[in-house]
Each structure stands twice: as structure tokens, then as C-alpha cells.
Design a protein around this motif. Sequence first.
Motif, mmCIF file in Angstrom:
data_model
loop_
_atom_site.group_PDB
_atom_site.id
_atom_site.type_symbol
_atom_site.label_atom_id
_atom_site.label_comp_id
_atom_site.label_asym_id
_atom_site.label_seq_id
_atom_site.Cartn_x
_atom_site.Cartn_y
_atom_site.Cartn_z
ATOM 1 N N ALA A 25 20.397 -43.199 19.779
ATOM 2 C CA ALA A 25 20.621 -41.896 20.399
ATOM 3 C C ALA A 25 22.046 -41.421 20.150
ATOM 4 C CB ALA A 25 20.325 -41.967 21.896
ATOM 5 N N ALA A 26 23.016 -42.327 20.249
ATOM 6 C CA ALA A 26 24.414 -41.949 20.008
ATOM 7 C C ALA A 26 24.605 -41.495 18.561
ATOM 8 C CB ALA A 26 25.340 -43.115 20.333
ATOM 9 N N PHE A 27 24.012 -42.219 17.609
ATOM 10 C CA PHE A 27 24.099 -41.800 16.209
ATOM 11 C C PHE A 27 23.466 -40.434 15.989
ATOM 12 C CE2 PHE A 27 24.772 -46.310 14.707
ATOM 13 C CZ PHE A 27 25.999 -46.051 14.107
ATOM 14 N N SER A 28 22.307 -40.208 16.597
ATOM 15 C CA SER A 28 21.641 -38.926 16.391
ATOM 16 C C SER A 28 22.440 -37.781 17.000
ATOM 17 C CB SER A 28 20.222 -38.957 16.963
ATOM 18 O OG SER A 28 20.245 -39.050 18.373
ATOM 19 N N ILE A 29 23.004 -37.996 18.188
ATOM 20 C CA ILE A 29 23.825 -36.957 18.817
ATOM 21 C C ILE A 29 25.085 -36.715 17.987
ATOM 22 C CG2 ILE A 29 25.229 -36.440 20.858
ATOM 23 C CD1 ILE A 29 23.008 -37.924 22.486
ATOM 24 N N GLY A 30 25.707 -37.779 17.511
ATOM 25 C CA GLY A 30 26.887 -37.629 16.660
ATOM 26 C C GLY A 30 26.576 -36.897 15.367
ATOM 27 N N MET A 31 25.433 -37.206 14.761
ATOM 28 C CA MET A 31 25.040 -36.533 13.531
ATOM 29 C C MET A 31 24.786 -35.052 13.778
ATOM 30 S SD MET A 31 21.793 -37.289 11.010
ATOM 31 C CE MET A 31 22.221 -38.996 10.832
ATOM 32 N N ALA A 32 24.095 -34.731 14.859
ATOM 33 C CA ALA A 32 23.823 -33.327 15.179
ATOM 34 C C ALA A 32 25.119 -32.579 15.492
ATOM 35 C CB ALA A 32 22.854 -33.238 16.354
ATOM 36 N N TRP A 33 26.006 -33.201 16.246
ATOM 37 C CA TRP A 33 27.274 -32.551 16.590
ATOM 38 C C TRP A 33 28.121 -32.319 15.339
ATOM 39 C CZ3 TRP A 33 32.435 -34.209 16.417
ATOM 40 C CH2 TRP A 33 33.339 -33.384 17.096
ATOM 41 N N SER A 34 28.194 -33.327 14.469
ATOM 42 C CA SER A 34 28.962 -33.198 13.236
ATOM 43 C C SER A 34 28.374 -32.127 12.325
ATOM 44 C CB SER A 34 28.988 -34.545 12.510
ATOM 45 O OG SER A 34 29.629 -34.443 11.277
ATOM 46 N N THR A 35 27.059 -32.074 12.243
ATOM 47 C CA THR A 35 26.404 -31.058 11.421
ATOM 48 C C THR A 35 26.639 -29.664 11.994
ATOM 49 O OG1 THR A 35 24.731 -32.664 10.774
ATOM 50 C CG2 THR A 35 24.206 -30.348 10.419
ATOM 51 N N ALA A 45 20.441 -17.564 4.110
ATOM 52 C CA ALA A 45 19.480 -18.594 3.726
ATOM 53 C C ALA A 45 18.957 -19.310 4.966
ATOM 54 C CB ALA A 45 20.128 -19.587 2.777
ATOM 55 N N PRO A 46 17.634 -19.301 5.182
ATOM 56 C CA PRO A 46 17.092 -20.003 6.353
ATOM 57 C C PRO A 46 17.185 -21.518 6.228
ATOM 58 C CG PRO A 46 15.313 -19.121 5.019
ATOM 59 C CD PRO A 46 16.596 -18.627 4.402
ATOM 60 N N VAL A 47 17.171 -22.032 5.018
ATOM 61 C CA VAL A 47 17.292 -23.465 4.798
ATOM 62 C C VAL A 47 18.559 -23.688 3.980
ATOM 63 C CG1 VAL A 47 16.277 -25.496 3.740
ATOM 64 C CG2 VAL A 47 14.809 -23.815 4.843
ATOM 65 N N GLY A 48 19.480 -24.441 4.567
ATOM 66 C CA GLY A 48 20.748 -24.680 3.899
ATOM 67 C C GLY A 48 21.157 -26.133 4.030
ATOM 68 N N PRO A 49 22.431 -26.412 3.818
ATOM 69 C CA PRO A 49 22.901 -27.800 3.867
ATOM 70 C C PRO A 49 22.877 -28.408 5.263
ATOM 71 C CG PRO A 49 24.723 -26.299 3.434
ATOM 72 C CD PRO A 49 23.470 -25.482 3.402
ATOM 73 N N LYS A 50 22.681 -27.609 6.292
ATOM 74 C CA LYS A 50 22.629 -28.155 7.651
ATOM 75 C C LYS A 50 21.207 -28.496 8.089
ATOM 76 C CE LYS A 50 26.727 -26.060 9.677
ATOM 77 N NZ LYS A 50 27.221 -25.296 10.813
ATOM 78 N N THR A 51 20.213 -28.060 7.371
ATOM 79 C CA THR A 51 18.832 -28.225 7.817
ATOM 80 C C THR A 51 18.401 -29.684 7.854
ATOM 81 O OG1 THR A 51 18.337 -26.064 6.872
ATOM 82 C CG2 THR A 51 16.465 -27.473 7.411
ATOM 83 N N PRO A 53 20.163 -32.589 7.796
ATOM 84 C CA PRO A 53 20.805 -33.450 8.793
ATOM 85 C C PRO A 53 20.296 -33.202 10.219
ATOM 86 C CG PRO A 53 22.452 -32.619 7.284
ATOM 87 C CD PRO A 53 21.176 -31.911 6.962
ATOM 88 N N PHE A 54 19.984 -31.943 10.546
ATOM 89 C CA PHE A 54 19.416 -31.675 11.872
ATOM 90 C C PHE A 54 18.027 -32.296 12.012
ATOM 91 C CE2 PHE A 54 22.343 -27.924 12.614
ATOM 92 C CZ PHE A 54 22.953 -28.501 13.711
ATOM 93 N N ILE A 55 17.230 -32.248 10.957
ATOM 94 C CA ILE A 55 15.893 -32.861 10.997
ATOM 95 C C ILE A 55 16.019 -34.376 11.161
ATOM 96 C CG2 ILE A 55 13.823 -33.335 9.624
ATOM 97 C CD1 ILE A 55 14.180 -30.496 8.426
ATOM 98 N N VAL A 56 16.929 -34.991 10.417
ATOM 99 C CA VAL A 56 17.136 -36.444 10.517
ATOM 100 C C VAL A 56 17.643 -36.816 11.909
ATOM 101 C CG1 VAL A 56 18.496 -38.386 9.641
ATOM 102 C CG2 VAL A 56 17.477 -36.764 8.046
ATOM 103 N N ALA A 57 18.595 -36.028 12.430
ATOM 104 C CA ALA A 57 19.124 -36.307 13.777
ATOM 105 C C ALA A 57 18.025 -36.160 14.826
ATOM 106 C CB ALA A 57 20.288 -35.369 14.091
ATOM 107 N N GLY A 58 17.200 -35.145 14.684
ATOM 108 C CA GLY A 58 16.093 -34.974 15.634
ATOM 109 C C GLY A 58 15.092 -36.113 15.563
#
Length: 161
Positions: A25-35, A45-51, A53-58
Motif C-alpha cells: 500500500a505504501a509503494f502504491s501510494i508513493g507511486m501515485a503521489w510521485s506520478t 491527450a487522454p492517455v499520456g505518460p501518467k496513465t 503508472p496510475f494503473i499500476v499504482a491502483g
Amino acid sequence: MTPDNRPADQSRTDRAGLVIAAIMAAFSIGMAWSTYNAGGTAAYAPVGPKTVPFIVAGGLFILSIWTAFEAFRGDFPKREPQNLSPMLWIIGGLAVQMLLIKSVGFSIATGLLFAATARGFGRDKFWFTIPVGIVFSFVIWFIFAKGLQLSLPAGPLERLF
């Protein structure tokens, strides 16, 4: 006694599973916050370089919740006893590779990692695994350095070619 033959006063909560869930959970929250705080997205663009990492974090966060749920239920299988020696050989081999790669080059440092990993998996003959590891590592270095034109640290062996 409970239906699974445990004493009624014994807790079924798996503490190690809860620790793993918390780390996930900490890794996922950190990944989402960093992204979220990273720049560089195009507004059009609806799909970009942040999409991704957010999917992986979720997905990681969902897996952490699932892991915590399983830990509270006590559904993890019984763990086998840990043998520390193989892990130490592999970690030591990684440390040796990181320390030596700049001075002796990719082939020799990675050959030593290969031998330490082989020792961790039960192969005791260093006189055999070190040369085999160096040859395999040199072939990999040659493919990357000469075939793909990618730079890997060169040592005395690599400088011959």
C-alpha cells in the motif's frame, strides 16, 4: 478447537501478511503521489505518460487490500523454514558485482555474480562456475557492445576486443 484444528485462543491473523500488505500500500501510494506531482503531460491527450503508472499504482493498492484481507482471515499457507545461506550468497554476489564492475569490467564482475548465484543454488565448484559465468557474461557484453552499440562497463577482458 476451531474447525481447522487450531486452538480457539490462537489468533488467525498473519502478521507477516499484514506487513507485506502495508508495504504494498505504501509503494502504491508513493507511486501515485510521485506520478501526480510529475510534470510533462499534454492536456490534449487522454492517455499520456501518467496513465500507466496510475494503473499500476491502483492495481498494487487493490492487491494490498486483498493481501490484508487474506492476512486477517489467516488464509496463507504454512511457510517453509527459510534457509539464509543461499540468499546471502546471491546478495553477496550482487554486492561484489556492484563494487567491481567499474574496475574489472562487466564480464568478470558479472561472472563472479553468476558463480555466487550458482553457489546459492547449490553448485559448489567455483573453479567451474567462475569461468563459465565470465564466458556467458562476455558473450552478453559482446552482443550489447558490438551488436547493439550499447555501452556496458569495459574491463581488461573487454578491452582486448
